[in-house]
Write an enzyme that holds these catalytic residues in place. Structure first.
Site, short mmCIF file in Angstrom:
data_model
loop_
_atom_site.label_atom_id
_atom_site.label_comp_id
_atom_site.label_asym_id
_atom_site.label_seq_id
_atom_site.Cartn_x
_atom_site.Cartn_y
_atom_site.Cartn_z
N ASP A 1 0.80 -1.24 0.00
CA ASP A 1 0.00 0.00 0.00
C ASP A 1 0.83 1.28 0.00
O ASP A 1 0.42 2.29 -0.55
CB ASP A 1 -0.95 0.02 1.22
CG ASP A 1 -0.23 -0.23 2.54
OD1 ASP A 1 1.00 -0.37 2.54
OD2 ASP A 1 -0.89 -0.27 3.59
N HIS A 2 2.03 1.24 0.59
CA HIS A 2 2.78 2.49 0.77
C HIS A 2 3.53 2.94 -0.48
O HIS A 2 3.92 4.08 -0.58
CB HIS A 2 3.79 2.33 1.91
CG HIS A 2 3.18 2.48 3.28
ND1 HIS A 2 2.21 1.66 3.74
CD2 HIS A 2 3.42 3.37 4.27
CE1 HIS A 2 1.87 2.03 4.97
NE2 HIS A 2 2.60 3.07 5.31
N ASP B 1 3.31 -0.97 11.72
CA ASP B 1 2.87 0.36 11.32
C ASP B 1 2.20 0.99 12.53
O ASP B 1 1.44 0.32 13.25
CB ASP B 1 1.87 0.23 10.16
CG ASP B 1 1.58 1.58 9.56
OD1 ASP B 1 2.13 1.90 8.50
OD2 ASP B 1 0.80 2.35 10.17
N ARG C 1 -1.81 12.43 10.14
CA ARG C 1 -0.48 12.95 10.45
C ARG C 1 -0.20 14.12 9.54
O ARG C 1 -0.59 14.09 8.37
CB ARG C 1 0.52 11.83 10.16
CG ARG C 1 1.66 11.80 11.09
CD ARG C 1 2.35 10.45 11.04
NE ARG C 1 2.06 9.70 12.25
CZ ARG C 1 2.43 8.46 12.44
NH1 ARG C 1 3.07 7.80 11.48
NH2 ARG C 1 2.17 7.85 13.57
N SER D 1 5.89 7.42 13.33
CA SER D 1 5.69 6.11 12.74
C SER D 1 6.45 5.00 13.45
O SER D 1 7.28 5.24 14.33
CB SER D 1 6.09 6.13 11.27
OG SER D 1 7.46 5.87 11.14
N ARG E 1 8.46 3.11 11.84
CA ARG E 1 9.54 2.67 10.94
C ARG E 1 10.84 2.43 11.69
O ARG E 1 11.37 3.31 12.37
CB ARG E 1 9.70 3.64 9.77
CG ARG E 1 10.33 4.96 10.07
CD ARG E 1 10.21 5.86 8.88
NE ARG E 1 8.82 6.18 8.59
CZ ARG E 1 8.40 7.33 8.09
NH1 ARG E 1 9.24 8.28 7.78
NH2 ARG E 1 7.13 7.56 7.87
C1 MIC Z 1 3.11 6.54 8.48
O1 MIC Z 1 1.91 6.75 8.48
O2 MIC Z 1 3.94 7.35 8.92
C2 MIC Z 1 3.61 5.21 7.96
C3 MIC Z 1 4.33 5.44 6.72
O3 MIC Z 1 2.49 4.39 7.69
C4 MIC Z 1 4.51 4.57 9.02
C5 MIC Z 1 5.15 3.32 8.60
C6 MIC Z 1 6.47 3.41 7.93
O4 MIC Z 1 7.18 4.38 8.06
O5 MIC Z 1 6.84 2.42 7.31
C7 MIC Z 1 3.82 4.27 10.34
O6 MIC Z 1 2.85 4.91 10.66
O7 MIC Z 1 4.32 3.47 11.11
FE1 SF4 Z 2 -0.79 4.65 4.96
FE2 SF4 Z 2 0.31 5.44 7.29
FE3 SF4 Z 2 -1.17 7.11 5.77
FE4 SF4 Z 2 -2.32 5.15 7.03
S1 SF4 Z 2 -1.24 6.87 7.99
S2 SF4 Z 2 -2.70 5.75 4.92
S3 SF4 Z 2 -0.80 3.52 6.89
S4 SF4 Z 2 0.79 6.19 5.26
#
Ligand code: MIC
Ligand code: SF4
Length: 805
Positions: A135-136, A200, A485, A680, A682
């Site tokens: 998805d990302h 995530d 976010r 996140s 990550r």
């Molecule tokens: C986000 O919303 O910041 C992400 C991208 O989904 C991250 C995950 C990632 O950095 O791989 C998250 O929320 O953990």
């Molecule tokens: Fe994707 Fe993270 Fe955005 Fe949710 S908050 S849509 S998991 S990037």
């Protein structure tokens, strides 16, 4: 590090590793008749009978009423006796729990590292059911069809890798276009009483269906995937009492945007947020998921709701009727899915849904919350742009059928008045099921008729995969989104874009005005004939009246895929996208001596430490992605971003200096302020510093997931005992630990603290006290060089022993 067989035996006792080859749920005692489900639902239903038996043991020891979150969490504890006995009931905020989660979900960006680490453990299959979601990595630009094709072409190597891992280890693979991880989990896997981990931070979305779902880094996911108990300090419980009922323009999103303002981005750290009160029963299941989703923004470990009739309706509508029956039975017969009468919360906040007004949060931080009625004034006062530049709805936070149907009702009203949006309007459905259903029910036509662009079922603009071509970098502009976010530069890579978070309904109303001060509750729009009119509050259905459409069935993986041992997982040695992992070196057994590479000023989220957007493509290649380490951080001594200075005053980009010091064999540390690693899950934000020679991070406070990620990768996370000591240390200073060895030998005990000797370049010296939160197991990870080194050797040894027998 080599582990002697005696040590190994002791370690195994302490970790209670699930034996290789026993795949299934955390417990294997058979479900009693009343909770049994047809075989195709087995791996998606929590082992209720076993959980209740374990809960009885917990109750015997604790002998007090329990909150809902405690019930679910504690019934997943491996050994209640070991965890709770002799603790005088002092559990929350103090006791480390060893837990057996029921399931794991991973998204493509983080799954790469999680699986590369899992592969080093030498297992044939995962110990619990797991899923991978692509998805990302999908860009939002021209609309679903073209964007999906283009993204698959660019990322095929990664998708192929993930697919082949899925095949080899028996992990469900949800390919690109199938949907966003959290939406798919809600539609398929989340169940009341389930405990799951997801790589995530928005994994808590599943709490909308009464699960305890926790966001973790890949190394933590490997614990569950290998059947190694996963450790968590028992969170405190924050009760949020909901009264009344939402009405008019207010939506579930406003519960959490308002709460974020009350709690701030740190206020939920160390807590599970548990909702209760009569207002809960008035919410839809997907609305509760929205609220739980964004609990990540206040730092909460997770959020959850007691069982409601709307959960039962949602389970049934998503073709899981037998699971709904089992959940209803376990709740009716044993009250498992609600708090005990008299259960106490560590803190209680009350929200009256009836008087809750819409909120708009931002810019640049999700907790800057302004009620809609005061937003126009705030725009003026803060000199935020007076015009909106784009409206985006969707993301894992707000892409339910209910969201889409309420939005469609607004767009339809505008259409009837002959009015079109004033700014670009983007919609990202959360899943193929949502996409197909809104198409079937006519909403997509309504959106397209208004000139909206419907993007692929993926994260897209929410994670910086927004190929935006209507603004230039540096151009100050404001967007409204229904995302969760809004860190600087997150969506379009432009640090001057201000992202304001709100409900999809408010985003939609505002695009018809284009004016940031517009308030649909009191302001009028002008229709095609020049007449004034007001938008009516949105209307919508909780669930599709004619049922959910499944859409393209090709996306649906088999329910219980079996591992195919002969399947090959290919990682080309010349790839710049994927690289096998080299284990980090074990601890040398000496006190640490390192230099301060950088003192970070102000907010430092994981987006600052390990940027996403264009860097997402290197998630499976540690060396390449490490070139982004801390490039968003501000140097406290100079105010510059991505600038660090060597001993002779030469300035470098931050990762460049890390690489230089690494090549010189110089260990380093970074100092930072509050909530370091916010945002996140990550783990690259921990892996990259470790890879480039970072040994310790010293800050005023950490975000939970990031602190754990550092521990898992063998980096020592310390916080100042006196936060003013941050001011005593300068760039390039030498820092030596004085009692690290003592702490490691005493299994963490030096009164929770480590003493540091600081020698600044000007010769000034300081002794400063710091705090750590390392558990016994985490100390073993540190000694082994990383958690994976430790678990891997444990697993390989166990395998060797089993082969001998
Ligand atoms: C986000 O919303 O910041 C992400 C991208 O989904 C991250 C995950 C990632 O950095 O791989 C998250 O929320 O953990
Ligand atoms: Fe994707 Fe993270 Fe955005 Fe949710 S908050 S849509 S998991 S990037």
């Amino acid at each position: 590090m080599t582990i002697s067989s005696r040590n190994l035996h002791l370690l195994r006792l302490s970790l209670r590793v699930r034996p290789i080859g026993t795949r299934g749920f955390a417990s294997h005692s058979s479900d009693s008749i009343s909770f049994s489900v047809p075989v195709e639902f087995k791996t998606r239903t929590p082992p209720y009978a076993a959980l209740l038996t374990r809960l009885d043991k917990v109750r015997e020891i604790l002998n007090r009423p329990l909150t809902l979150a405690e019930k679910i969490l504690y019934s997943h504890v491996v050994d209640p006796e070991e965890a709770f006995a002799g603790k005088n009931g002092q559990i929350r905020g103090e006791t480390y729990l060893k837990l057996n989660p029921d399931r794991v979900a991973m998204q493509d960006a983080s799954a790469q590292m999680a699986l590369l680490q899992f592969m080093t453990c030498g297992m044939d299959s995962t110990a619990v059911p797991a899923s991978i979601h692509c998805d990302h990595l999908i860009v939002g630009h021209d609309g679903a069809e073209k964007d999906l094709k283009a993204s698959i072409a660019v990322n095929s190597e990664v998708f192929d890798f993930l697919r082949s891992c899925g095949r080899k280890y028996g992990i469900q693979f949800w390919g690109p276009g199938s949907g966003i991880i959290h939406q798919i989990v809600l539609e398929n896997f989340s169940v009341p009483g389930l405990m799951m981990l997801g790589t995530d931070s928005h994994t808590p979305n599943a709490g909308g269906l009464g699960a305890i779902a926790i966001g973790v880094g890949g190394a933590d996911a490997v614990d569950a995937l290998t059947g190694t108990p996963w450790e968590l300090k028992a969170p405190k419980i924050l009760g949020v009492k909901l009264t009344g009922q939402l009405n008019g323009w207010s939506a579930p999103k406003d519960v959490i945007t308002h709460l974020a303002g009350v709690l701030t981005v740190r206020g939920g750290t160390g807590y599970i947020i548990e909702y209760f009160g009569e207002g809960v029963q008035t919410l839809s299941c997907t609305g509760m998921a929205t609220i739980c989703n964004m609990g990540a923004e206040v730092g909460a470990t997770t959020s959850t709701f007691p069982y409601t009739d709307s959960m039962r309706r949602y389970l049934t509508a998503t073709r899981r009727g037998p699971i709904a029956d089992a959940a209803s039975a376990v709740n009716n017969l044993h009250g498992y899915l609600r708090a005990d009468t008299g259960a106490e919360y560590d803190q209680v906040i009350e929200i009256n849904l009836s008087s809750l007004e819409p909120h708009i949060n931002g810019p640049f931080t999700p907790d800057l919350s302004t009620p809609l009625s005061q937003f126009g004034e705030a725009v003026q006062k803060n000199s935020w742009p007076s015009k909106l530049s784009a409206g985006l709805i969707g993301s894992c936070t707000n892409s339910s059928y209910q969201d889409m149907s309420r939005v469609a009702s607004i767009v339809q009203q505008a259409k009837e008045r002959g009015v079109k949006p004033k700014v670009p309007f983007f919609i990202t459905p959360g899943s193929e099921q949502i996409r197909a259903t809104i198409e079937n029910d006519g909403f997509t036509d309504v959106f397209l008729g208004a000139g909206a662009k419907v993007l692929a079922n993926a994260c897209g603009p929410c994670i910086g995969q927004w190929a935006r071509d209507d603004t230039t970098k540096g151009e100050i502009n404001a967007i409204l989104t229904s995302f969760n976010r809004n860190f600087r530069a997150r969506n379009d890579g432009n640090p001057a874009t201000m992202n304001f978070l709100t409900s999809p309904e408010i985003v939609t109303a505002m695009i018809y005005s284009g004016d940031m001060a517009f308030n649909p509750l009191k302001d009028k729009l002008i229709d095609a004939n020049g007449n004034e009119f007001m938008l009516e509050p949105p209307q919508g259905d909780e669930l599709p009246p004619t049922g959910f459409q499944q859409g393209d069935l090709e996306y649906l993986p088999p329910i219980d895929p079996k591992p195919v041992q002969s399947a090959e997982v290919v990682v080309s040695s010349t790839s710049d996208r994927l690289a096998l992992l080299e284990p980090f070196k074990p601890f040398e057994g000496r006190e640490l001596k390192m230099n301060v590479l950088l003192k970070v000023k102000g907010k430092c989220t994981t987006d600052h430490i390990s940027a996403a957007g264009a860097w997402l493509k290197y998630k499976g290649h540690l060396e390449n992605i490490s070139n982004n380490t801390l490039i968003g951080a501000m140097n406290e001594e100079t105010g510059e971003v991505n600038k660090a200075y060597d001993f002779d005053g030469t300035g470098y980009g931050i990762p460049e200096l890390m690489i230089k010091w690494k090549s010189e064999g110089r260990s380093w540390t970074v100092l930072a302020e509050h909530n370091y690693g916010e945002g996140s899950a990550r783990e690259h934000a921990a892996l990259s510093p470790r890879f480039l020679g970072g040994r310790m991070i010293l800050c005023k406070s950490f975000a939970r997931i990031h602190e754990t990620n550092l521990k898992k990768q063998g980096v020592l996370p310390l916080t100042f005992a006196d936060e003013d000591d941050y001011n005593l240390v300068n760039g390039c200073a030498t820092i030596e630990t004085l009692d690290l060895l003592q702490m490691l030998n005493n299994s963490g005990d030096v009164s929770g603290g480590i003493t540091l000797k600081v020698t600044n370049q000007d010769g000034s010296e300081h002794i400063i006290k710091t705090k750590h939160t390392m558990s016994k197991d985490q100390i073993e990870f540190f000694k082994a060089g990383s958690a994976i080194n430790y678990i891997g050797s444990l697993r390989r040894h166990q395998r060797g022993q089993e082969q001998q027998i």
